[in-house]
Design a protein around this motif. Structure first.
Motif, mmCIF file in Angstrom:
data_model
loop_
_atom_site.group_PDB
_atom_site.id
_atom_site.type_symbol
_atom_site.label_atom_id
_atom_site.label_comp_id
_atom_site.label_asym_id
_atom_site.label_seq_id
_atom_site.Cartn_x
_atom_site.Cartn_y
_atom_site.Cartn_z
ATOM 1 N N TYR A 186 5.417 4.095 -10.982
ATOM 2 C CA TYR A 186 4.304 4.886 -10.462
ATOM 3 C C TYR A 186 3.278 3.982 -9.782
ATOM 4 C CZ TYR A 186 0.566 8.384 -10.323
ATOM 5 O OH TYR A 186 -0.420 9.242 -9.901
ATOM 6 N N TRP A 187 2.932 2.877 -10.452
ATOM 7 C CA TRP A 187 1.948 1.948 -9.892
ATOM 8 C C TRP A 187 2.467 1.344 -8.587
ATOM 9 C CZ3 TRP A 187 -0.911 -2.060 -13.516
ATOM 10 C CH2 TRP A 187 -2.152 -2.382 -12.940
ATOM 11 N N LEU A 188 3.746 0.972 -8.562
ATOM 12 C CA LEU A 188 4.314 0.402 -7.339
ATOM 13 C C LEU A 188 4.330 1.432 -6.216
ATOM 14 C CD1 LEU A 188 7.262 -1.792 -8.651
ATOM 15 C CD2 LEU A 188 4.884 -2.431 -8.222
ATOM 16 N N GLY A 189 4.522 2.709 -6.570
ATOM 17 C CA GLY A 189 4.460 3.748 -5.555
ATOM 18 C C GLY A 189 3.073 3.869 -4.951
ATOM 19 N N ILE A 190 2.047 3.802 -5.783
ATOM 20 C CA ILE A 190 0.672 3.825 -5.281
ATOM 21 C C ILE A 190 0.417 2.625 -4.373
ATOM 22 C CG2 ILE A 190 -1.753 3.578 -5.944
ATOM 23 C CD1 ILE A 190 -1.135 5.148 -8.465
ATOM 24 N N ILE A 191 0.894 1.451 -4.779
ATOM 25 C CA ILE A 191 0.681 0.242 -3.981
ATOM 26 C C ILE A 191 1.377 0.368 -2.629
ATOM 27 C CG2 ILE A 191 1.253 -2.218 -3.852
ATOM 28 C CD1 ILE A 191 0.658 -2.311 -6.896
ATOM 29 N N ALA A 192 2.612 0.885 -2.618
ATOM 30 C CA ALA A 192 3.312 1.081 -1.351
ATOM 31 C C ALA A 192 2.520 2.015 -0.436
ATOM 32 C CB ALA A 192 4.709 1.651 -1.603
ATOM 33 N N ASP A 193 1.977 3.098 -1.002
ATOM 34 C CA ASP A 193 1.217 4.061 -0.193
ATOM 35 C C ASP A 193 -0.129 3.485 0.239
ATOM 36 O OD1 ASP A 193 3.250 5.908 -0.449
ATOM 37 O OD2 ASP A 193 2.352 6.899 -2.183
ATOM 38 N N ALA A 194 -0.790 2.743 -0.637
ATOM 39 C CA ALA A 194 -2.103 2.186 -0.296
ATOM 40 C C ALA A 194 -1.988 1.072 0.740
ATOM 41 C CB ALA A 194 -2.786 1.658 -1.560
ATOM 42 N N LEU A 195 -0.921 0.258 0.642
ATOM 43 C CA LEU A 195 -0.739 -0.837 1.598
ATOM 44 C C LEU A 195 -0.033 -0.377 2.869
ATOM 45 C CD1 LEU A 195 0.426 -3.823 -0.681
ATOM 46 C CD2 LEU A 195 -1.894 -3.141 -0.060
ATOM 47 N N GLY A 196 0.726 0.724 2.774
ATOM 48 C CA GLY A 196 1.544 1.136 3.901
ATOM 49 C C GLY A 196 2.714 0.196 4.118
ATOM 50 N N LEU A 197 3.181 -0.444 3.037
ATOM 51 C CA LEU A 197 4.280 -1.414 3.110
ATOM 52 C C LEU A 197 5.361 -1.052 2.109
ATOM 53 C CD1 LEU A 197 2.317 -4.822 3.112
ATOM 54 C CD2 LEU A 197 3.208 -3.593 5.111
ATOM 55 N N ARG B 113 -5.251 -3.642 -1.119
ATOM 56 C CA ARG B 113 -5.348 -3.282 0.302
ATOM 57 C C ARG B 113 -6.452 -4.093 0.969
ATOM 58 N NH1 ARG B 113 -4.673 1.058 4.010
ATOM 59 N NH2 ARG B 113 -5.560 0.259 5.976
ATOM 60 N N ASP B 114 -7.561 -4.289 0.280
ATOM 61 C CA ASP B 114 -8.597 -5.186 0.801
ATOM 62 C C ASP B 114 -8.021 -6.564 1.087
ATOM 63 O OD1 ASP B 114 -10.743 -3.479 0.929
ATOM 64 O OD2 ASP B 114 -11.811 -4.312 -0.795
ATOM 65 N N ASN B 115 -7.166 -7.056 0.180
ATOM 66 C CA ASN B 115 -6.535 -8.358 0.366
ATOM 67 C C ASN B 115 -5.616 -8.352 1.584
ATOM 68 O OD1 ASN B 115 -6.138 -10.061 -2.827
ATOM 69 N ND2 ASN B 115 -7.812 -8.761 -2.121
ATOM 70 N N LEU B 116 -4.879 -7.264 1.777
ATOM 71 C CA LEU B 116 -4.002 -7.161 2.941
ATOM 72 C C LEU B 116 -4.804 -7.238 4.231
ATOM 73 C CD1 LEU B 116 -1.196 -6.630 4.171
ATOM 74 C CD2 LEU B 116 -1.671 -4.177 3.957
ATOM 75 N N GLU B 117 -5.937 -6.547 4.269
ATOM 76 C CA GLU B 117 -6.777 -6.597 5.471
ATOM 77 C C GLU B 117 -7.339 -8.002 5.686
ATOM 78 O OE1 GLU B 117 -6.918 -4.171 7.656
ATOM 79 O OE2 GLU B 117 -5.552 -3.068 6.341
ATOM 80 N N ALA B 118 -7.650 -8.702 4.596
ATOM 81 C CA ALA B 118 -8.130 -10.080 4.722
ATOM 82 C C ALA B 118 -7.032 -10.992 5.252
ATOM 83 C CB ALA B 118 -8.639 -10.580 3.369
ATOM 84 N N LEU B 119 -5.798 -10.802 4.798
ATOM 85 C CA LEU B 119 -4.681 -11.590 5.328
ATOM 86 C C LEU B 119 -4.479 -11.309 6.811
ATOM 87 C CD1 LEU B 119 -2.008 -11.352 2.477
ATOM 88 C CD2 LEU B 119 -3.165 -13.415 3.245
ATOM 89 N N ARG B 120 -4.605 -10.058 7.193
ATOM 90 C CA ARG B 120 -4.471 -9.724 8.615
ATOM 91 C C ARG B 120 -5.550 -10.399 9.438
ATOM 92 N NH1 ARG B 120 -3.061 -3.333 7.448
ATOM 93 N NH2 ARG B 120 -0.780 -3.576 7.462
ATOM 94 N N ALA B 121 -6.774 -10.426 8.894
ATOM 95 C CA ALA B 121 -7.865 -11.104 9.600
ATOM 96 C C ALA B 121 -7.604 -12.602 9.720
ATOM 97 C CB ALA B 121 -9.188 -10.855 8.874
ATOM 98 N N ALA B 122 -6.824 -13.139 8.789
ATOM 99 C CA ALA B 122 -6.487 -14.569 8.822
ATOM 100 C C ALA B 122 -5.234 -14.850 9.638
ATOM 101 C CB ALA B 122 -6.298 -15.087 7.395
#
Length: 484
Positions: free
Chosen positions: A402-413, A375-384
């Motif tokens: 399960y891990w992919l579900g967490i990633i979907a929820d954490a990224l909102g994607l 998610r930190d990386n996603l915010e950095a991409l948005r800043a770029a």
């Protein structure tokens, strides 16, 4: 037939495809990493050759007719490694790998020179190649004085395969010596590390021919003559080629040893201050941006070693669907971090431990910690300047729903899962071999795979994951002074 060779950190993968891009066979050769001191990570280039031969001999034994029909070879490889050669192409020292952080002081000194960010489009990270040469000059001056060529790992394999000193744009963009917008070596940046263009390989595009397989090597593997070796790609760009992530707006999340959030771009969009990598893509006149975390599945592997359980056992204890963030928090900085912190010295931590915190709580914390780092990386991409609507999941960690579900929820994607198949870096390399050998249209070749399933973020859980990520972000400054 077309062959992809992917030189990774833990092994070499050789993959055969036919003219219709059907995977025919694959084989692997094993590699180990040497860590002689804390923060160091090295390999012997001779072991890359051995592992490649191991994989190719296995393919020849099982598919000799198909190997004999190979017309093109593509190369993919771990990026940033400093392979130092003398006047006779002899290896002067073990290769310093991408996850080696010894040159953090040299990286900071180069990054303080404004020309590096301006010309290369990137922060000078400790893992990049240029600071490693600065470290060698300061600490091993006799070796530095003997350096005649600096090659990236996959391009050392190319030298063995073809006898040529050649690289390509996507891998070279991770050296800190490339004019990334101009897609050429920068004499200015090379001079800043007391090197010149004569120390660098010549450059081709990843889809272009980058040498012809030497007759002696072809004969050993039972191949014919005039086998074209493509320019190839760095491992993440090669994975993007394999996944068809070549058009603007396409993106993937990779859960491998490291974690990557990768987005293709139709134009050059540097923003070094965001700590996003802005590199050339393997296709001409295209670029990409990516955020990188250094310990993705490595974090889970570390927990496996501590608990004596394998990854499947640990994740099975959590079920199939996330039910919300846990009370224990994990920072996955086991070997420092790149995006967004550029901090080689930071180390990981658990927070919120209680008597009730069992093994499952620690596993959940590790999976969530990696997801929040992405998610930190996603915010950095948005800043770029890059916005994403969905990502495709690749890498060993993507086998955990399960891990992919967490990633979907954490990224909102939304997270897309590709249909069964091998679409990784070796497949991307094989595609590049096909393009270079046949002059095929790259966009016609590099199509995305079908999607077998899509994991949508759970709207009910998004607020709790947003709150948990906000708390998680606050821990980095809190532990910085305590772990370095």
């Amino acid at each position: 037939m077309y062959l992809g060779l992917d030189l990774g950190t833990s092994g070499v993968k050789a993959l055969l495809i036919d003219g219709d891009q059907r995977v025919v066979a694959s084989a692997n050769g094993h590699l180990d990493v040497s860590r002689p001191h804390p923060g160091w990570s090295e390999q012997e280039p001779a072991d890359w050759v051995r592992a490649t031969e191991e994989a190719l001999h296995a393919l020849k034994a099982s598919h000799s007719r198909e190997i004999a029909a190979v017309k093109g070879i593509g190369l993919s490889g771990q990026m940033h490694g400093a392979t130092l050669l003398g006047a006779g192409d002899e290896v002067l020292r073990p290769c310093i790998l991408w996850n080696d952080t010894r040159s953090f002081r040299e990286a900071a000194a180069l990054d303080a020179d404004p020309r590096f960010r301006k010309i290369s489009g990137n922060i000078v990270f400790p893992g990049f190649t240029a600071p490693k040469l600065a470290w060698v000059k300061a600490n091993e001056p006799k070796i530095f004085a003997q350096v005649r060529k600096v090659l990236l790992p996959k391009d050392y394999l190319r030298l063995w395969l073809t006898g040529e000193h050649i690289s390509e744009m996507s891998d070279s963009a991770g050296t800190s010596w490339l004019d990334t917008g101009g897609r050429r070596w920068s004499p200015e940046l090379l001079a800043a590390t007391d090197l010149g263009e004569e120390h660098m390989p010549s450059l081709v595009e990843g889809t272009a021919p980058g040498g012809i397989l030497r007759g002696s090597v072809a004969a050993r593997w039972g191949m014919g003559g005039n086998v074209v070796v493509a320019g190839g790609a760095g491992d993440n760009a090669a994975s993007a080629i394999g996944m068809g992530t070549v058009a603007e707006g396409r993106a993937f999340v990779s859960l491998g040893t490291s974690g990557v959030l990768f987005a293709a771009n139709a134009s050059y969009l540097p923003n070094p201050e965001s700590a996003v990598h802005t590199f050339c893509h393997a296709l001409p006149d295209t670029w990409h941006q990516m955020g990188v975390i250094l310990s993705a599945t490595d974090s889970l592997n570390w927990l496996c070693e501590i608990t004596g359980r394998d990854a499947q056992e640990l994740t099975a204890e959590l079920g199939d669907v996330p039910k919300g963030p846990g009370k224990v928090t994990f920072l996955p900085y086991l070997s420092g971090e790149r995006t967004p912190h550029n901090d080689a010295a930071i180390r990981g931590a658990f927070a919120g431990l209680g008597h009730e915190s069992g093994r499952a709580a620690l596993t959940q914390a590790v999976l969530e910690g990696v997801a929040f780092a992405l998610r930190d990386n996603l915010e950095a991409l948005r800043a770029a300047g890059t916005e994403l609507a969905r990502v495709t999941a690749i890498g060993g960690g993507s086998r955990s729903r399960y891990w992919l579900g967490i990633i979907a929820d954490a990224l909102g994607l939304a997270v897309e899962i590709p249909a069964d198949g091998d679409f990784g870096a070796a497949f991307g390399a094989a595609r590049l071999g096909l393009i270079a050998a046949t002059s095929a249209d790259p966009l016609a070749v590099c199509t995305p795979p079908a999607t077998s399933a899509t994991i949508e973020p759970d709207a009910r859980l998004l607020p709790s994951y947003e709150d948990a990520w906000t708390r998680w972000r606050g821990l980095y400054p809190a532990i910085k002074g305590a772990t370095t």
